[in-house]
Design an enzyme around this catalytic site. Sequence first.
Site, mmCIF file in Angstrom:
data_model
loop_
_atom_site.group_PDB
_atom_site.id
_atom_site.type_symbol
_atom_site.label_atom_id
_atom_site.label_comp_id
_atom_site.label_asym_id
_atom_site.label_seq_id
_atom_site.Cartn_x
_atom_site.Cartn_y
_atom_site.Cartn_z
ATOM 1 N N GLU A 272 0.842 -1.216 0.000
ATOM 2 C CA GLU A 272 0.000 0.000 0.000
ATOM 3 C C GLU A 272 0.868 1.253 0.000
ATOM 4 O OE1 GLU A 272 -1.856 -0.550 3.768
ATOM 5 O OE2 GLU A 272 -3.431 -1.798 2.967
ATOM 6 N N PRO A 273 1.602 1.495 -1.069
ATOM 7 C CA PRO A 273 2.473 2.668 -1.067
ATOM 8 C C PRO A 273 1.698 3.958 -1.293
ATOM 9 C CG PRO A 273 2.546 1.588 -3.189
ATOM 10 C CD PRO A 273 1.646 0.755 -2.333
ATOM 11 N N GLY A 274 2.076 4.990 -0.600
ATOM 12 C CA GLY A 274 1.520 6.317 -0.849
ATOM 13 C C GLY A 274 2.646 7.222 -1.317
ATOM 14 N N ARG A 275 3.439 7.670 -0.322
ATOM 15 C CA ARG A 275 4.470 8.669 -0.639
ATOM 16 C C ARG A 275 5.516 8.166 -1.631
ATOM 17 N NH1 ARG A 275 5.674 10.658 4.555
ATOM 18 N NH2 ARG A 275 3.881 9.452 5.206
ATOM 19 N N TYR A 315 4.200 17.268 11.700
ATOM 20 C CA TYR A 315 5.249 16.257 11.942
ATOM 21 C C TYR A 315 6.648 16.867 12.059
ATOM 22 C CZ TYR A 315 1.786 13.230 9.526
ATOM 23 O OH TYR A 315 0.664 12.564 9.107
ATOM 24 N N CYS A 341 -2.490 32.874 11.003
ATOM 25 C CA CYS A 341 -2.269 33.418 12.347
ATOM 26 C C CYS A 341 -1.999 32.306 13.344
ATOM 27 C CB CYS A 341 -3.467 34.253 12.775
ATOM 28 S SG CYS A 341 -3.580 35.714 11.778
ATOM 29 N N GLU A 342 -0.875 31.663 13.198
ATOM 30 C CA GLU A 342 -0.405 30.595 14.084
ATOM 31 C C GLU A 342 1.110 30.656 14.065
ATOM 32 O OE1 GLU A 342 -1.957 28.230 15.867
ATOM 33 O OE2 GLU A 342 -3.989 28.543 15.127
ATOM 34 N N TYR A 370 0.391 13.782 0.925
ATOM 35 C CA TYR A 370 -0.060 14.421 2.167
ATOM 36 C C TYR A 370 0.116 15.940 2.113
ATOM 37 C CZ TYR A 370 0.421 9.540 3.316
ATOM 38 O OH TYR A 370 0.338 8.176 3.275
#
Length: 411
Positions: A272-275, A315, A341-342, A370
């Site tokens: 199940e590869p994503g990145r 992260y 504003c963070e 992501y």
Amino acid sequence: MAGFQLKTGQWWCDAVALETLANEYGTPLYVYSRARLEENYHLLQTAFKALKPHIHFSVKSNANGAILRVLRELGSGFDVVSAGEAYRALRAGADAGSLVFAGVGKTESELIFALDNHLGWINVESVQELELLNRLANERSVKPQVALRINPQIEADTHHHMATGGHRSKFGIDVDDARSVLLQASQYLNLDIAGLHVHIGSQLANTGETVAALQRVLELAALHPIRNLDIGGGFPVPYRPDDELPEPAVFAEAVQQVLTAQAQRSFEIAIEPGRTLIADAGALLATVQYTKVREGRRVIVCDASMTELLRPALYDAYHHIVPVKDSQPSALPADIVGPVCETGDTLGVDRELAEVVRGDRLLIMSTGAYGMSMASNYNSRPRPAEVLVEDRFQRLIRRRETWDDLVRLEE
Ligand SMILES: Cc1ncc(COP(=O)(O)O)c(C=O)c1O
């Protein structure tokens, strides 16, 4: 390799200059290279060729329909973690049988969706979910293929938000519970419990943990006839220019060795590869709004922020950032920040970044995974547009949201 390259003093995505894309579509803008995505897919297939795995692209990493269609055309299946993701994959033309549905908190209506649409595998993450699924399947006179997602209690050496196989993780069924389920599998009359699934996290730094997790899972496979072994995703990608991480082939080799030791049994393998597939096939373009100098460092305020790219805030993730057009080196380090504003709205801290001035474009690299899928409307910021580069041409695959889009669902 195809994708993002520095040529003649500026950055390109294949045969298209990024400055041209920024001028035409505005920024912030996600740009993807079809050629790089295809190359990544073929590289992964080659790395795993001895295991002949079913590849299920992890839709959570990038859910754009055009990206899913490219992957479907390459032969990929899909790993989904909500009925919404399953809906997107089906809408992109995926065969329902090529979908694997995981997720720790599937609702009853999501399970019904999975049954009614005959999704390929349902990866169950608790005994209660198994019981509910059995009842729902009985009511519909169907018998879905079910894999148990095992929590092998192996803590992966990665950011703690990306570790999913440890003692305190919410994911999966404990080994002891899985053992009892498998010993009484025939009790679940409406479930074909024939798979085991394990995914211990993302950006896995070494293969040892994967091997240990797999060994734990394989002990369970001896208790009940298992056809399918889904070994998850999480193969790492180099986000920093000097990152040295194991290639997918090293994972494939390690998995192969564990399986060879089990010579008496054979399984269909799924990954199940994503990145691995989409991270470096995508990048985020931004425009410098203002610059100032504070205590010996530059503060570069750009028009991209944590609402387009959450990974640095979530992260502490590193994404390499460069000016789209080459410029002079600067003596001062730079913090690249967004307008939200963070205080946590930083995209890069203490970076070596060449001189940039208001209006210059920045390229934030390896953000295909992501990135857009985690984008939000926080601070009432419309989400950005996405463009797919196909050789010399580009295609708008998601238009920029408008202020009207922000309020469309309200009274
Ligand atoms: C169950 C499962 N499979 C696969 C993936 C994909 O991981 P990656 O993008 O690191 O390959 C994830 C990511 O969170 C996941 O939770």
